[in-house]
Design a protein around this motif. Sequence first.
Motif, short mmCIF file in Angstrom:
data_model
loop_
_atom_site.label_atom_id
_atom_site.label_comp_id
_atom_site.label_asym_id
_atom_site.label_seq_id
_atom_site.Cartn_x
_atom_site.Cartn_y
_atom_site.Cartn_z
N ASP A 33 -1.89 14.66 5.78
CA ASP A 33 -1.25 15.92 6.15
C ASP A 33 -0.69 15.85 7.57
OD1 ASP A 33 -1.98 16.87 3.73
OD2 ASP A 33 -3.53 18.24 4.46
N MET A 34 -0.97 14.73 8.26
CA MET A 34 -0.47 14.56 9.62
C MET A 34 0.72 13.61 9.62
SD MET A 34 -1.76 16.33 11.99
CE MET A 34 -1.94 15.67 13.64
N MET A 35 1.89 14.13 9.89
CA MET A 35 3.07 13.28 9.92
C MET A 35 2.98 12.27 11.07
SD MET A 35 4.62 14.04 7.25
CE MET A 35 3.06 14.53 6.51
N SER A 36 2.30 12.66 12.14
CA SER A 36 2.06 11.75 13.27
C SER A 36 1.42 10.46 12.78
CB SER A 36 1.07 12.37 14.26
OG SER A 36 1.59 13.52 14.82
N ASP A 37 0.42 10.59 11.92
CA ASP A 37 -0.29 9.41 11.43
C ASP A 37 0.56 8.60 10.47
OD1 ASP A 37 -2.53 9.88 12.94
OD2 ASP A 37 -3.55 11.04 11.39
N LEU A 39 3.76 8.31 10.62
CA LEU A 39 4.73 7.59 11.45
C LEU A 39 4.08 6.43 12.21
CD1 LEU A 39 6.56 10.73 12.75
CD2 LEU A 39 7.69 8.88 11.53
N ALA A 40 2.80 6.60 12.55
CA ALA A 40 2.14 5.60 13.39
C ALA A 40 1.51 4.46 12.59
CB ALA A 40 1.08 6.27 14.26
N TYR A 41 1.03 4.73 11.41
CA TYR A 41 0.25 3.70 10.72
C TYR A 41 0.87 3.14 9.47
CZ TYR A 41 -3.45 5.29 13.76
OH TYR A 41 -4.19 5.62 14.85
N VAL A 42 1.78 3.86 8.89
CA VAL A 42 2.24 3.46 7.58
C VAL A 42 3.36 2.44 7.68
CG1 VAL A 42 3.41 4.33 5.54
CG2 VAL A 42 1.57 5.63 6.56
N LEU A 52 0.96 19.03 3.18
CA LEU A 52 1.82 19.72 4.15
C LEU A 52 3.19 19.92 3.51
CD1 LEU A 52 1.93 20.59 7.24
CD2 LEU A 52 3.13 18.44 7.59
N THR A 60 10.26 12.75 7.88
CA THR A 60 9.34 11.64 8.13
C THR A 60 9.50 10.60 7.02
OG1 THR A 60 7.76 13.07 9.25
CG2 THR A 60 6.89 11.00 8.37
N MET A 64 10.77 6.64 7.39
CA MET A 64 9.87 5.56 6.97
C MET A 64 10.35 4.87 5.69
SD MET A 64 7.63 5.79 9.34
CE MET A 64 6.38 4.66 8.77
N ARG B 40 14.95 0.62 11.23
CA ARG B 40 13.65 1.23 11.03
C ARG B 40 13.00 1.58 12.38
NH1 ARG B 40 8.74 0.76 7.79
NH2 ARG B 40 9.97 0.54 5.92
N ILE B 44 12.36 5.53 13.71
CA ILE B 44 11.02 6.07 13.92
C ILE B 44 10.82 6.47 15.39
CG2 ILE B 44 8.54 5.59 13.82
CD1 ILE B 44 9.17 3.66 11.48
N TYR B 47 12.96 9.49 16.35
CA TYR B 47 12.44 10.70 15.69
C TYR B 47 11.21 11.22 16.41
CZ TYR B 47 10.53 13.59 11.89
OH TYR B 47 10.01 14.61 11.15
N GLU B 48 10.31 10.34 16.79
CA GLU B 48 9.13 10.75 17.58
C GLU B 48 9.58 11.44 18.88
OE1 GLU B 48 5.98 10.63 16.81
OE2 GLU B 48 5.43 8.80 15.75
N GLY B 104 1.94 19.41 11.28
CA GLY B 104 1.80 18.00 10.95
C GLY B 104 1.98 17.05 12.13
N PHE B 105 2.01 17.62 13.34
CA PHE B 105 2.18 16.78 14.53
C PHE B 105 1.09 17.09 15.55
CE2 PHE B 105 6.19 16.89 12.40
CZ PHE B 105 6.57 15.55 12.43
N ALA B 107 -1.03 14.41 17.08
CA ALA B 107 -2.17 13.49 17.03
C ALA B 107 -2.21 12.61 18.28
CB ALA B 107 -2.11 12.62 15.78
N ASN B 113 3.55 5.06 19.78
CA ASN B 113 4.34 4.54 18.66
C ASN B 113 5.75 4.16 19.11
OD1 ASN B 113 4.25 3.89 15.92
ND2 ASN B 113 5.12 5.86 15.27
N LYS B 116 5.55 0.94 20.81
CA LYS B 116 5.35 -0.14 19.85
C LYS B 116 6.68 -0.60 19.23
CE LYS B 116 3.49 0.21 15.45
NZ LYS B 116 2.50 0.89 14.60
#
Lengths: 115, 140
Positions: A33-37, A39-42, A52, A60, A64, B40, B44, B47-48, B104-105, B107, B113, B116
């Motif tokens: 449910d966290m778009m932050s995650d 974007l960061a991990y996937v 969400l 997002t 991705m 890519r 990303i 967008y962040e 959803g944001f 974190a 990121n 990175k």
Amino acid sequence: MKLQEIVDLLEAEVVTNKELVPTIEIHSACGSDMMSDVLAYVSDQGLLLTGLCNPQVIRTAEMMDITCVAFVRGKRPDDMVKSLAQSKGIVILETKKQMYQACGILYTHGLDAKQ
Amino acid sequence: MTSIKQSYIVDGNDFISCGHASEAVKRTLKELGMPSDLIRRVAIAMYEGEINMVIHAEGGVADVEIFSDGVKIYLRDHGKGIADIEQAMQEGFSTATDDIRELGFGAGMGLPNMKKYADEMEIDTEIGVGTTVYLGFKVR
Ligand SMILES: Nc1ncnc2c1ncn2[C@@H]1O[C@H](COP(=O)(O)OP(=O)(O)OP(=O)(O)O)[C@@H](O)[C@H]1O
Ligand SMILES: [Mg+2]
């Protein structure tokens, strides 16, 4: 796994880009449910399962290169979300299943969570 | 060397359409046939940055310059500024409110990121004046 198989397993309704379903093959998925995650991990996931429901979920997914978004717990995307997904060629699924259940079903049927 | 310059307004009051600049840049890079890995990473990271301009600042301008071998992006806002850049760069550090988390944001993963995915990153910030984030990308 064929996207059609995912649709069947989740007893999902296809809301956008229905005609693309037979052409899509999903190799891995993630649930958040966290778009932050997301974007960061996937990396290289074809499917995002989420509870969400706002336009940034679709954005997002687009950033991705996620081709399918499944809204769990019977969440219904509004017209704005649907038209955004439609125009981006992203398939939206709606399922009544909860997040844990939906992920579990796909996982036990061999859909991986490649990091 | 010739380059393509683009400039986008990022509306700080419009969470709904946030991301349209990154989306447009992604499309342009695709049309230019840039490598998918570069596309890519740019998409990303930008967008962040765009999200940060809306949720932490009051929006601003995104200036993008595309070269044959890379991309430079300047995200300029006139928000409240970042008090401690080192702290802000840490994974998990966020000043986001519950309202933002519900969207959803928040974190605390965005800036790390961006670092990175970009090959170069610089943050210029002044409290009460605003923040400029520079992101540089090279074809690998
Ligand atoms: N443009 C900005 N203006 C003011 N403060 C900022 C800006 N960008 C980032 N920050 C500050 O830095 C912190 C960390 O940013 P970062 O992008 O890493 O995490 P986040 O935006 O809080 O959460 P996430 O990116 O995971 O959704 C933010 O919580 C905020 O306090
Ligand atoms: Mg952020």
